[in-house]
Design a protein around this motif. Structure first.
Motif, mmCIF file in Angstrom:
data_model
loop_
_atom_site.group_PDB
_atom_site.id
_atom_site.type_symbol
_atom_site.label_atom_id
_atom_site.label_comp_id
_atom_site.label_asym_id
_atom_site.label_seq_id
_atom_site.Cartn_x
_atom_site.Cartn_y
_atom_site.Cartn_z
ATOM 1 N N ALA A 560 -4.869 5.409 10.146
ATOM 2 C CA ALA A 560 -5.405 4.730 8.891
ATOM 3 C C ALA A 560 -5.905 5.696 8.042
ATOM 4 O O ALA A 560 -5.984 5.238 6.700
ATOM 5 C CB ALA A 560 -6.761 3.852 9.385
ATOM 6 N N ALA A 561 -6.548 6.873 8.274
ATOM 7 C CA ALA A 561 -6.945 7.734 7.625
ATOM 8 C C ALA A 561 -5.775 8.504 6.642
ATOM 9 O O ALA A 561 -5.951 9.298 5.399
ATOM 10 C CB ALA A 561 -7.809 9.064 8.296
ATOM 11 N N ASN A 564 -2.490 3.861 3.120
ATOM 12 C CA ASN A 564 -3.398 2.821 2.740
ATOM 13 C C ASN A 564 -3.318 1.820 3.873
ATOM 14 O O ASN A 564 -2.184 1.109 4.254
ATOM 15 C CB ASN A 564 -2.293 2.042 1.401
ATOM 16 C CG ASN A 564 -3.204 1.030 0.828
ATOM 17 O OD1 ASN A 564 -3.881 0.429 1.470
ATOM 18 N ND2 ASN A 564 -2.843 0.908 -0.491
ATOM 19 N N CYS A 584 -11.942 1.308 10.507
ATOM 20 C CA CYS A 584 -10.831 1.556 9.884
ATOM 21 C C CYS A 584 -11.115 1.780 8.299
ATOM 22 O O CYS A 584 -11.020 2.557 7.414
ATOM 23 C CB CYS A 584 -9.528 0.726 9.986
ATOM 24 S SG CYS A 584 -8.525 1.085 11.278
ATOM 25 N N THR A 588 -11.568 4.773 5.668
ATOM 26 C CA THR A 588 -10.881 4.586 4.319
ATOM 27 C C THR A 588 -11.961 5.069 3.144
ATOM 28 O O THR A 588 -11.538 5.769 2.450
ATOM 29 C CB THR A 588 -10.224 3.516 4.126
ATOM 30 O OG1 THR A 588 -9.524 3.076 5.138
ATOM 31 C CG2 THR A 588 -9.551 3.334 2.728
ATOM 32 N N ARG A 591 -12.368 8.647 1.650
ATOM 33 C CA ARG A 591 -11.477 9.481 1.036
ATOM 34 C C ARG A 591 -11.684 9.340 -0.288
ATOM 35 O O ARG A 591 -12.216 8.115 -1.018
ATOM 36 C CB ARG A 591 -10.137 8.707 1.128
ATOM 37 C CG ARG A 591 -9.597 8.932 2.462
ATOM 38 C CD ARG A 591 -8.632 7.676 3.089
ATOM 39 N NE ARG A 591 -7.233 7.963 2.351
ATOM 40 C CZ ARG A 591 -6.277 7.147 2.634
ATOM 41 N NH1 ARG A 591 -6.331 6.357 3.703
ATOM 42 N NH2 ARG A 591 -5.069 7.221 1.893
ATOM 43 N N GLU A 597 -9.726 2.245 -3.155
ATOM 44 C CA GLU A 597 -11.062 1.809 -2.782
ATOM 45 C C GLU A 597 -10.956 0.464 -3.516
ATOM 46 O O GLU A 597 -11.682 -0.679 -3.094
ATOM 47 C CB GLU A 597 -12.165 2.670 -2.995
ATOM 48 C CG GLU A 597 -13.407 2.146 -2.353
ATOM 49 C CD GLU A 597 -14.431 3.239 -2.471
ATOM 50 O OE1 GLU A 597 -15.481 2.725 -2.411
ATOM 51 O OE2 GLU A 597 -14.061 4.445 -2.384
#
Length: 774
Positions: A560-561, A564, A584, A588, A591, A597
């Protein structure tokens, strides 16, 4: 003239020679006296009465005379038989004495041989170097000695039962060290059975090596009992212990552990040495890595361990494990030790101490072992630069809580001075793989196959296959077969055998732990490489069936890192994996990608709403106890911990405001304004509490009595360790939530995770409420 003895006569033949005539006379006289002594008196009387013709007395004495005559005959046989019996008995006792003398001589021989000291030296030698799994060696980076860089780990006492924690750990405020535990093993028998839990990279193995080293060098703290350490790595013996007839613990120590120690191949072990130290309570048996035993083998290994605990209860046993493997065992054969602990995160002081010690050891080795002021200055400058960068970014602070990741950070910092540090876990692994497979061979100007092929891609394919088969370790034959397939699939002409040799010797991402058995330097590298492979193949659907499987959880988060995660999170929502979706989303938000976001903002609200649905349902139904437990679960997982652990004040001081607001608003709404964090905050401040994360005894005591947590308890230090809670609408205002940890206790004796140790945690929570404008 006395005749000379026959030289042919042995001592035995002389002993059997006939006695002299004088000796035979004495023997016959004594025997006759014993035989006829009872007849003497009665016989004389019988003869006297007969001569005087006193017939009445003759009749009276006659039976007595007959009896004594019978006794004379009886006693002759009795004495003869008794002589035979005791002659045999004497021989047996003499033989036993002789054997005892032989055993004593043997024991003295082994005692004088100094075996204990020889063993301790070899056990210490095995643990002398600080070899952190997952961190390979580089040019200009040396392997330090464990004693030069080890940082005492803090153990979380929260898994203990409240009564034991109150009685024993009162002065430790919920945190203790392993030496404080060992110091109490004589007074508290349950401390002879310890399980230390932590996730990967938290230093479980290093802790046991530290203990074995200090005991081996006889440098343990004075308060610690004198014990003989035995460090057994369970992954080395898991096949042996899971077989139908596994060896006993003494045999495992004698025939497997000791011969494997450095320089112990020719060391003669005294007979029954291992059994004796175990029986006498002189042993400290450390069993490392229960989680590294294959799941199918764990019941058998657990059964074996429990049998040893039962048989050698006087000795101290310590087991380490990841919490998932220890907690979720089959009901039939469970490993259950009396006293569980968690390893706590590195705090700022531990982080600073490790970095400073590590850099000092590196500069000393670089300068030929000198510890002069100029060398110390170089180390201090490098350590200060690194610590400043870590302190400047919360992401780096989070990484540095894990000893393994902190070790990787200092390695990166020394390898590339002046470079910007990776700020996320996935970036740190990416950089470490690049260092091992590309930069390191290039810096050493090595002609290696690793730079002539897509080495990381091959390792990614291997890692994914191992994840799918749930393998942490693979034997040489299977590994070469798998590498051959991967190399052919990528159209590489490199031979699998040559590729494996160079990956092990140069990159050290794969290591040979045991002869012909390989694994990744750390399981987290396997998880990262598998996640990267899935991301590059765009095969996210491979993960969908594993949302409820903890084996795949780190891989899913690392995936997930890198992508998307919108589709991934939506799929998790549909499959009911709400907590995983939340994690998750947290990954995110770390980042720096405003576009991403912004696109996830609507999904974020959906995740939060779903995550708190169960809490809202409990509150709506007036199920206060269940709602309180759910509040604790939501909050402890929000800070990245497992159920059963407690909060650090720092975690409460930085708790997400939106999460705190959501929980509080639900409590206030469904309790009609009677319960909730904001209600408690107002009462705490009215009682003179200061929201600074510190313990203020008078304000804390007043607050606890006002909300009814300690209504029937006397004031004083002991009152800080209990919560008297009633899950009822008739409870005082501000009585809930208390975030009771599940303990199986009665309603009126629950455990308060942030308040049980003096209220400092609750002061931190209040401080966060103030900063969040709640």
């Amino acid at each position: 003239m006395t005749p000379e003895p026959d030289p042919k006569e042995t001592p035995t033949s002389l002993a059997k020679a006939s006695p002299s005539s004088e000796r035979r006379f004495v023997q016959r006289s004594v025997q006759a006296f014993v035989q006829w002594m009872p007849l003497g008196g009665s016989g004389w009387l019988f003869a006297s009465f007969l001569l005087r013709q006193e017939w009445a007395m003759v009749l009276l004495t006659f039976p007595v005379t007959i009896v004594t005559a019978v006794w004379a005959a009886y006693s002759k046989n009795f004495v003869e038989r008794l002589s035979e019996i005791y002659a045999d008995k004497g021989k047996q006792d003499a033989d036993a004495l002789n054997k005892g003398m032989d055993s004593l001589n043997e024991a003295l021989k082994w005692q004088l041989s100094g075996f204990d000291n020889k063993y301790l030296q070899r056990q210490a030698s095995d643990c002398e170097s600080f070899r952190s799994e997952g961190v390979a060696q580089h040019d200009r980076i040396f392997t330090p000695l464990l004693k030069d860089v080890f940082i005492p780990l803090r153990l979380d006492a929260s898994p203990l039962s409240p009564g034991l924690r109150q009685a024993v750990f009162e002065q430790f405020e919920g945190t203790t060290t392993i030496w404080e535990i060992l110091a109490r093993t004589r007074q508290e028998p349950m401390f002879r059975q310890l399980v230390v839990q932590a996730w990967g990279g938290y230093g479980k193995t290093t802790l046991l090596k530290h203990i074995a080293y200090l005991y081996g060098k006889k440098q343990q703290p004075r308060s610690a009992p004198k014990l003989i350490p035995v460090l057994l790595i369970l992954r080395k013996y898991r096949d042996l212990l899971s077989q139908e007839n596994p060896p006993s613990l003494p045999d495992l120590i004698t025939y497997h552990h000791i011969p494997g120690l450095p320089g112990a191949q020719d060391l003669q072990v005294p007979p029954h040495w291992a059994r004796d130290i175990l029986k006498q309570g002189k042993a400290l048996v450390m069993l490392d890595g229960f989680d590294e035993v294959a799941k199918t083998q764990r019941p058998a290994v657990a059964r074996w361990i429990m049998e040893q605990l039962h048989q050698y209860g006087k000795s101290v046993f310590m087991v380490t494990s990841r919490p998932k493997a220890y907690r979720e065992q089959d009901a039939g054969d469970r490993l259950e030790l009396a006293t569980p602990f968690w390893i706590k995160d590195f705090d700022a002081a531990q982080r600073q101490e490790f970095v400073e010690k590590w850099y000092l050891s590196q500069e000393r080795y670089t300068h030929g072992g000198r510890n002069t002021p100029d060398v110390q200055q170089l180390a201090q400058q490098a350590a200060k630069d690194l610590l400043t960068q870590i302190q400047a970014r919360q992401e780096l602070q989070d990484l540095a809580k894990n000893p393994l990741l902190l070790n990787m950070i200092v390695t990166f910092h020394r390898r590339f001075p002046g470079s910007e540090l990776p700020k996320r876990r996935v970036e740190l692994y990416r950089e470490m793989c690049r260092l091992q497979l590309r930069d390191r061979p290039a810096a050493r100007k090595l002609e290696t196959l690793l730079t002539q092929c897509e080495a990381q891609t091959i390792l990614q394919m291997l890692a994914l296959a191992m994840m799918q088969n749930r393998w942490e370790r693979i034997d040489r034959a299977k590994l070469l077969q798998g590498l051959t397939k991967c190399l052919q699939q990528e159209s590489e002409t490199v031979a699998a055998k040559d590729f494996l040799e160079q990956v092990v010797q140069i990159s050290e991402l794969l290591v040979e732990r045991e002869p012909d058995e390989f694994e990744f330097a750390h399981l987290s590298f396997q998880e990262y490489l598998a996640a990267t492979q899935i991301a590059q193949l765009k095969q996210e659907s491979r993960l969908y069936d594993h949302f409820q499987d903890d084996w795949w959880k780190p891989t899913i988060l690392l995936y997930a890192a890198q992508v998307n995660p919108t589709t991934l999170i939506r799929e998790m929502m549909q499959r009911g994996a709400i907590d995983l979706a939340y994690l998750c989303f947290q990954e995110t938000t770390k980042r720096v990608d405003p576009t991403l976001e912004a696109g996830l903002e609507a999904l974020k609200l959906t995740v939060q709403t779903s995550r708190y649905a169960q809490l809202e349902n409990y509150l709506k139904q007036g199920q206060w106890r269940e709602a309180d437990r759910e509040t604790y679960r939501l909050m402890i997982t929000t800070v990245g911990k497992e159920e059963g652990q407690w909060f650090e004040p720092e975690e409460l001081l930085n708790f997400p405001c939106e999460e705190l607001k959501t929980i509080d608003s639900l409590w206030v709404k469904y309790s009609q304004g009677r319960f909730g964090f904001t209600v408690q905050k107002k009462i705490y401040l009215q009682c003179g509490g200061i929201p600074d994360g510190q313990y203020h005894q008078e304000a804390w005591d007043r607050f606890c009595h006002q909300v009814g947590w300690m209504a029937n308890l006397a004031r004083g230090r002991s009152a800080r360790y209990k919560c008297n809670v009633k899950f009822s609408t008739t409870s005082p205002r501000g009585h809930l939530p208390v975030c009771a940890r599940e303990s199986g206790l009665r309603v009126e004796n629950v455990v308060c995770p942030w308040s049980a140790f003096g209220g400092g945690g609750f002061s931190s929570l209040t401080s966060r409420l103030v900063k969040c404008n709640l």
